[in-house]
Scaffold this motif. Sequence first.
Motif, PDB file in Angstrom:
ATOM      1  N   TRP A  75       0.837  -1.200   0.000  1.00  0.00           N
ATOM      2  CA  TRP A  75       0.000   0.000   0.000  1.00  0.00           C
ATOM      3  C   TRP A  75       0.871   1.248   0.000  1.00  0.00           C
ATOM      4  O   TRP A  75       2.021   1.244   0.452  1.00  0.00           O
ATOM      5  N   ASN A  76       0.281   2.306  -0.532  1.00  0.00           N
ATOM      6  CA  ASN A  76       0.954   3.601  -0.582  1.00  0.00           C
ATOM      7  C   ASN A  76       0.704   4.323   0.739  1.00  0.00           C
ATOM      8  O   ASN A  76      -0.422   4.749   1.015  1.00  0.00           O
ATOM      9  N   PRO A  77       1.725   4.502   1.585  1.00  0.00           N
ATOM     10  CA  PRO A  77       1.508   5.123   2.904  1.00  0.00           C
ATOM     11  C   PRO A  77       1.121   6.592   2.831  1.00  0.00           C
ATOM     12  O   PRO A  77       0.669   7.157   3.840  1.00  0.00           O
ATOM     13  N   VAL A  78       1.271   7.210   1.681  1.00  0.00           N
ATOM     14  CA  VAL A  78       0.862   8.608   1.549  1.00  0.00           C
ATOM     15  C   VAL A  78      -0.659   8.726   1.593  1.00  0.00           C
ATOM     16  O   VAL A  78      -1.215   9.710   2.112  1.00  0.00           O
ATOM     17  N   HIS A  79      -1.354   7.717   1.065  1.00  0.00           N
ATOM     18  CA  HIS A  79      -2.809   7.780   0.948  1.00  0.00           C
ATOM     19  C   HIS A  79      -3.546   6.947   1.990  1.00  0.00           C
ATOM     20  O   HIS A  79      -4.660   7.301   2.378  1.00  0.00           O
ATOM     21  N   VAL A  80      -2.958   5.837   2.418  1.00  0.00           N
ATOM     22  CA  VAL A  80      -3.646   4.964   3.366  1.00  0.00           C
ATOM     23  C   VAL A  80      -2.695   4.525   4.466  1.00  0.00           C
ATOM     24  O   VAL A  80      -1.477   4.478   4.287  1.00  0.00           O
ATOM     25  N   ASP A  81      -3.294   4.212   5.600  1.00  0.00           N
ATOM     26  CA  ASP A  81      -2.566   3.652   6.735  1.00  0.00           C
ATOM     27  C   ASP A  81      -3.194   2.295   7.029  1.00  0.00           C
ATOM     28  O   ASP A  81      -4.396   2.225   7.354  1.00  0.00           O
ATOM     29  N   MET A  82      -2.418   1.208   6.930  1.00  0.00           N
ATOM     30  CA  MET A  82      -2.953  -0.137   7.083  1.00  0.00           C
ATOM     31  C   MET A  82      -2.264  -0.842   8.244  1.00  0.00           C
ATOM     32  O   MET A  82      -1.046  -0.723   8.425  1.00  0.00           O
ATOM     33  N   MET A  83      -3.064  -1.574   9.005  1.00  0.00           N
ATOM     34  CA  MET A  83      -2.550  -2.329  10.138  1.00  0.00           C
ATOM     35  C   MET A  83      -3.022  -3.780  10.002  1.00  0.00           C
ATOM     36  O   MET A  83      -4.224  -4.036   9.869  1.00  0.00           O
TER      37      MET A  83
END
Length: 432
Positions: A75-83
Amino acid sequence: MLSVASWNTRGLCNLSHQRAVRDLIRESNLHVCAALESRASVSSLPSICERVFGSWSWASNGSLCLRGTRIIVAWNPVHVDMMLLNATDQVMHFQVKIRDSSKILFLSMVYAENYHIARRQLWASLKGHKHVVKDTPWFIMGDFNVALDPKDNSSGTSGPNRGMDDFRQCVRHLEVEDVNYKGLFFTWTKNPNGTGGLLKKINRILGNSHSLARFPSASVVFLPYRNLDHSPAVLTLPSGSPRKPKPFKFPNLLTYKEPFLNVVSSHWHPDLVGREMYKISQNLKNLKGPLRKMLSDQGNLHSKVAKLRLELDRVQIALDRDPENGALREEHCGYLSTYNSACLDEERFLMQKAKINWLHEGDRNSSFFHKSDWRLEKKSSDVFVPDNNIKDDARSSRFSSTSDTNVDEEAPLMASSRLSYIGRSQLSSRDA
């Protein structure tokens, strides 16, 4: 907007497959991408992910798999935060936060086993994760390796098999359904390089009721599989809610226009078949478009009045300089008539709008209501209440002074029921 894709790449160690995934990310403007059946060893994952996903963050279930990594999610950390919340060898559960809107959703990436007995562990994991999701949007996407319906098989089947029954039972328990999709129907081909191959729909994107309610414009497209045997699935979640059409509001000023009766009679069809209420509702629907156009032809009433006022001022100034000019007098009469008509239209429109505001706000516990109520109380304080203890002459002088000095003619009119209630209240207070 958030774009998420899952694709069974049949091995991500192949350079052509890596190039295909990079092309998919670029062409579909993805923010999250899941590569299924990567077959990569855990030690080779960092280099492969760097070549394919660049500076994106990523996670995998390689440590849980016996024969190579099955699922890689980047995932692109600029647009989403995933855990990553939980993972097995067949599914990875994530919590996703969209940065630009701060919306939270759950995402489960699936690559199911080929045999239905082994897939029961996957169904159990999904059912357990339902208790974590609760009333939050949840999307389940990937390769389920089983069809949901007999029609999902190009050759057709006599009926659902045991694996299909397990999948159906899980879908009913999870209370999920297919997200609105387009593109290819069959997402897997058994023999992509030959003839007479079998086609199946085994790749899906499912969503719970909360996901469909929170993202009503969510859509899925199944793209052509090109040189692979699985179709990539792309889920798109628009950031804003869809624009709702404005409700129809009938402006009363149209009834004063000459074309009004002709418009109504030409679009009202009394010969419709059906019940009387159905005929009325259908005829009213038929009138919406013509009446909207009729109102649109009137233009902006406020700017129209302002523009005519300037033109009228200009003509009157010119007429003051040349009083004997007949052309200016005719032009002045035309502008004056048009200006008066436009002012009347604006007044009718504002009167109707004021009534709508009162109906909308009048019965609510709002500042608008309390301000209006305060004015009503101020008006009610000037109401004459007879007092039997006062002599007739004093009573008459008091009445005359009250009516002459205390009545506020600028206060809003008061309904008779309101007035009688106030009178009774004051009488009761005096008796007490």
